[in-house]
Design a protein around this motif. Sequence first.
Motif, PDB file in Angstrom:
ATOM      1  N   GLY A  84       0.796  -1.199  -0.021  1.00 37.06           N
ATOM      2  CA  GLY A  84       0.085  -0.144   0.122  1.00 37.06           C
ATOM      3  C   GLY A  84       0.833   1.138  -0.118  1.00 37.06           C
ATOM      4  O   GLY A  84       0.330   2.402  -0.127  1.00 37.06           O
ATOM      5  N   GLY A  85       2.074   1.196   0.079  1.00 37.13           N
ATOM      6  CA  GLY A  85       3.112   2.429   0.020  1.00 37.13           C
ATOM      7  C   GLY A  85       2.946   3.120   1.420  1.00 37.13           C
ATOM      8  O   GLY A  85       3.657   4.226   1.336  1.00 37.13           O
ATOM      9  N   ARG A  86       2.548   2.639   2.485  1.00 35.37           N
ATOM     10  CA  ARG A  86       2.233   3.441   3.872  1.00 35.37           C
ATOM     11  C   ARG A  86       3.646   3.471   4.205  1.00 35.37           C
ATOM     12  O   ARG A  86       4.235   2.519   4.421  1.00 35.37           O
ATOM     13  N   ARG A  87       3.877   4.680   4.877  1.00 34.92           N
ATOM     14  CA  ARG A  87       5.144   5.133   5.613  1.00 34.92           C
ATOM     15  C   ARG A  87       5.059   4.175   6.755  1.00 34.92           C
ATOM     16  O   ARG A  87       4.078   4.502   7.809  1.00 34.92           O
ATOM     17  N   PRO A  88       5.848   3.633   7.485  1.00 34.92           N
ATOM     18  CA  PRO A  88       5.758   2.927   8.638  1.00 34.92           C
ATOM     19  C   PRO A  88       5.643   4.332   9.788  1.00 34.92           C
ATOM     20  O   PRO A  88       6.391   5.253   9.708  1.00 34.92           O
ATOM     21  N   VAL A  89       4.658   3.916  10.719  1.00 37.21           N
ATOM     22  CA  VAL A  89       4.470   4.797  11.804  1.00 37.21           C
ATOM     23  C   VAL A  89       5.397   4.673  13.172  1.00 37.21           C
ATOM     24  O   VAL A  89       5.063   3.388  13.476  1.00 37.21           O
ATOM     25  N   VAL A  90       6.145   5.415  13.551  1.00 32.85           N
ATOM     26  CA  VAL A  90       7.062   5.504  14.499  1.00 32.85           C
ATOM     27  C   VAL A  90       6.667   6.109  15.796  1.00 32.85           C
ATOM     28  O   VAL A  90       6.530   7.585  15.410  1.00 32.85           O
ATOM     29  N   ALA A  91       6.470   5.939  16.786  1.00 30.55           N
ATOM     30  CA  ALA A  91       5.820   6.720  18.007  1.00 30.55           C
ATOM     31  C   ALA A  91       7.182   7.115  18.724  1.00 30.55           C
ATOM     32  O   ALA A  91       7.817   6.023  19.184  1.00 30.55           O
ATOM     33  N   SER A  94      10.629  15.980  22.740  1.00 27.21           N
ATOM     34  CA  SER A  94      10.909  14.432  22.975  1.00 27.21           C
ATOM     35  C   SER A  94      11.784  13.998  23.893  1.00 27.21           C
ATOM     36  O   SER A  94      12.505  14.782  24.522  1.00 27.21           O
ATOM     37  N   TYR A  95      11.712  12.932  24.585  1.00 26.81           N
ATOM     38  CA  TYR A  95      12.360  12.404  25.543  1.00 26.81           C
ATOM     39  C   TYR A  95      13.595  11.684  24.968  1.00 26.81           C
ATOM     40  O   TYR A  95      13.906  10.632  25.101  1.00 26.81           O
ATOM     41  N   LEU A 147       7.775   1.754  18.568  1.00 31.28           N
ATOM     42  CA  LEU A 147       8.099   2.660  19.758  1.00 31.28           C
ATOM     43  C   LEU A 147       9.228   2.834  20.099  1.00 31.28           C
ATOM     44  O   LEU A 147      10.059   2.125  20.338  1.00 31.28           O
ATOM     45  N   VAL A 148       9.589   4.144  20.205  1.00 30.33           N
ATOM     46  CA  VAL A 148      10.967   4.479  20.667  1.00 30.33           C
ATOM     47  C   VAL A 148      10.813   5.268  21.924  1.00 30.33           C
ATOM     48  O   VAL A 148      10.021   6.282  22.158  1.00 30.33           O
ATOM     49  N   ILE A 149      11.476   4.788  22.978  1.00 30.12           N
ATOM     50  CA  ILE A 149      11.298   5.553  24.236  1.00 30.12           C
ATOM     51  C   ILE A 149      12.926   5.760  24.791  1.00 30.12           C
ATOM     52  O   ILE A 149      14.071   5.040  24.825  1.00 30.12           O
ATOM     53  N   GLY A 150      13.286   7.385  24.475  1.00 30.38           N
ATOM     54  CA  GLY A 150      14.328   7.883  24.870  1.00 30.38           C
ATOM     55  C   GLY A 150      14.776   7.880  26.047  1.00 30.38           C
ATOM     56  O   GLY A 150      13.974   7.772  27.291  1.00 30.38           O
ATOM     57  N   GLY A 151      16.222   8.342  26.494  1.00 31.81           N
ATOM     58  CA  GLY A 151      16.858   8.208  27.588  1.00 31.81           C
ATOM     59  C   GLY A 151      16.529   9.271  28.641  1.00 31.81           C
ATOM     60  O   GLY A 151      16.822   9.284  29.795  1.00 31.81           O
ATOM     61  N   GLY A 201      13.365   3.931  30.159  1.00 28.64           N
ATOM     62  CA  GLY A 201      12.257   3.231  29.330  1.00 28.64           C
ATOM     63  C   GLY A 201      12.406   1.751  29.823  1.00 28.64           C
ATOM     64  O   GLY A 201      11.434   1.060  29.773  1.00 28.64           O
ATOM     65  N   LEU A 202      13.627   1.180  30.164  1.00 29.17           N
ATOM     66  CA  LEU A 202      13.350  -0.078  30.150  1.00 29.17           C
ATOM     67  C   LEU A 202      12.786  -0.328  31.713  1.00 29.17           C
ATOM     68  O   LEU A 202      12.148  -1.341  31.713  1.00 29.17           O
ATOM     69  N   LEU A 203      12.770   0.421  32.666  1.00 29.39           N
ATOM     70  CA  LEU A 203      12.210   0.332  33.981  1.00 29.39           C
ATOM     71  C   LEU A 203      10.542   0.268  33.562  1.00 29.39           C
ATOM     72  O   LEU A 203       9.832  -0.275  34.309  1.00 29.39           O
TER      73      LEU A 203
END
Length: 570
Positions: free
Chosen positions: A257-264, A272-273, A307-311, A347-349
């Motif tokens: 479908g040509g949809r770009r991946p959605v990254v939260a 952002s964190y 999903l990306v959870i920064g430090g 984010g690990l916790l």
Amino acid sequence: MTAVPRVVVSAPSSGHGKTAVAVGLLAACAARGLTAAGFKVGPDYTDAGYLGLAAGRVGRNLDPRLVGPQRVAPLFAHGSTGADIAVVEGTMGLFDSLAGRAESDSTAGVASVLRAPVVLVVDVAAMGQSVAALVHGFRAYDELLWLGGVILNRVASDRHEQLLRDALEDIGVPVFGALRRRDLPAVLPSRQHGVVPIAHRTVEALRAVRRLGEAIAGAVDLDRLLAVARSAPRLSGEAWSATASFADAPPLPANPGGRRPVVAVAGGSALSYGYAETAELLAAAGATVVAVDPLVDEALPAGTDALVIGGALPETCAEELSANRRLCAAVAELARSGRPVLAEGAGLLWLAREFDGRPMCGVLDATGVSMDQIVVGYREATARASTAVAPLGARLTGYKHHRGVVNPRAGQAPAWTWAAGAPEGFVWRRVHASQLTLHWAGNPEIAHRLVAASTPTSPVPTQGGAPALAPTPAPAPANGAPALVKSGPAGAVPGPAVPVSGPAVPVSGAVAPGPAPVSGPTAAPGAGYPADEPTADIRPPAAGPDTPAATGTPAPGKGASPAGPAEERA
């Protein structure tokens, strides 16, 4: 590359007031109508956040250890594009380096790379004519250092100020301003809140920045300081570009479908964190980047593929993270479905079963507890599995700064190992969780690999053997709603959300199975991940050359000395 006027704000050591002065300088320049840009030397998210809040554009970090010395000037040029003035706040003392690499990693080293004049902030509360000897020593220590002038802090009286000015005039050092003892009040929110007040643009944070700007405007000769900043020569070379980082990368696999991946990307409405370049690299790699605030939002953005959870997510927000049960359930479901989840620092916790007795997402069968000691230091880490972060055996430089200790410290498939340290972190399916934080500008291939792994056609690996999900799944919302509640995007993370044409990352090797489990004691049958270390290891290691810093040791730039926080076994 750039001819942006610039100064580096430093001090003889931590505690002289350079953060308040740097924030105030940016706020005062912005109040004059100048387009300002703020930077922080080193990995400190919080100072960079307040510098950005004062400047009116995202603050950025210049860390030679994390991004490589060769990228410092290009990243500065990128972040200062279109600015009338750039202020770079140093870390610790002018010549200090946490890793002992003063020639490249210290504030003086960064100032040299940027060919920028240094403004030395000196706390003179208990000092008279000796200020001249101190300043002369800093100027003479490095012949290549450009000492543009001094700002005196905590001056006692008019007579005291004149005595100090006369002493510095004798050695030919300009004084840009003198601040009385109460001119720089401790108005910035407590550092335990991290970047949250900035991300949420709280009244307290905005008022603090305004007050510091007013104090600097009233005590510092801005015209004279700006004249020195404008004398900085043009930097050669090209500015850093997220798009150029992928110039030689092969294209992504076809997405139906040509949809770009959605990254939260975890963050608030204004910040952002994590480092600002993370979202920029993801967008350039071909992702649609949206924000999700773990402290506010109750659902992941619609169509989230990763999903990306920064430090920069603070450990002190554990109560708010735990109370957001809807989002905890949604994150657990995302991980269970095989979507990539990258977590750093706290984010690990958040992904653990519980932290300080509070239930978390339950993605990892591990528990966390806050300790009195603070773990701080750089790590030369080796990847123990092939993941969306790095291929097996890759060596990356990261940074640790945390009080929370995880038990077990690693899963059956650990994320990293480093010298004199036991395996650390968790890899399961496409979950990569570690307390080690990375700067993606130094490792742009992470964005490549993550976007490739987010493509729906990518097979889900069975990394780590036994499932990482805790025996008891994250609880569903009380009203019986489904675990994964989808909503529209929570707002764009700073940085472009539209892709720039160009090749992206290959799927090959992005999520290949990793090595066999690390040998060691295992947990009782029925547990999620076998424990690689006994529960007793949750206590702080005995003091030694590789132990956590003592209680209350601040992060670099907040009282740490080069010989202070030793790197621990973690």
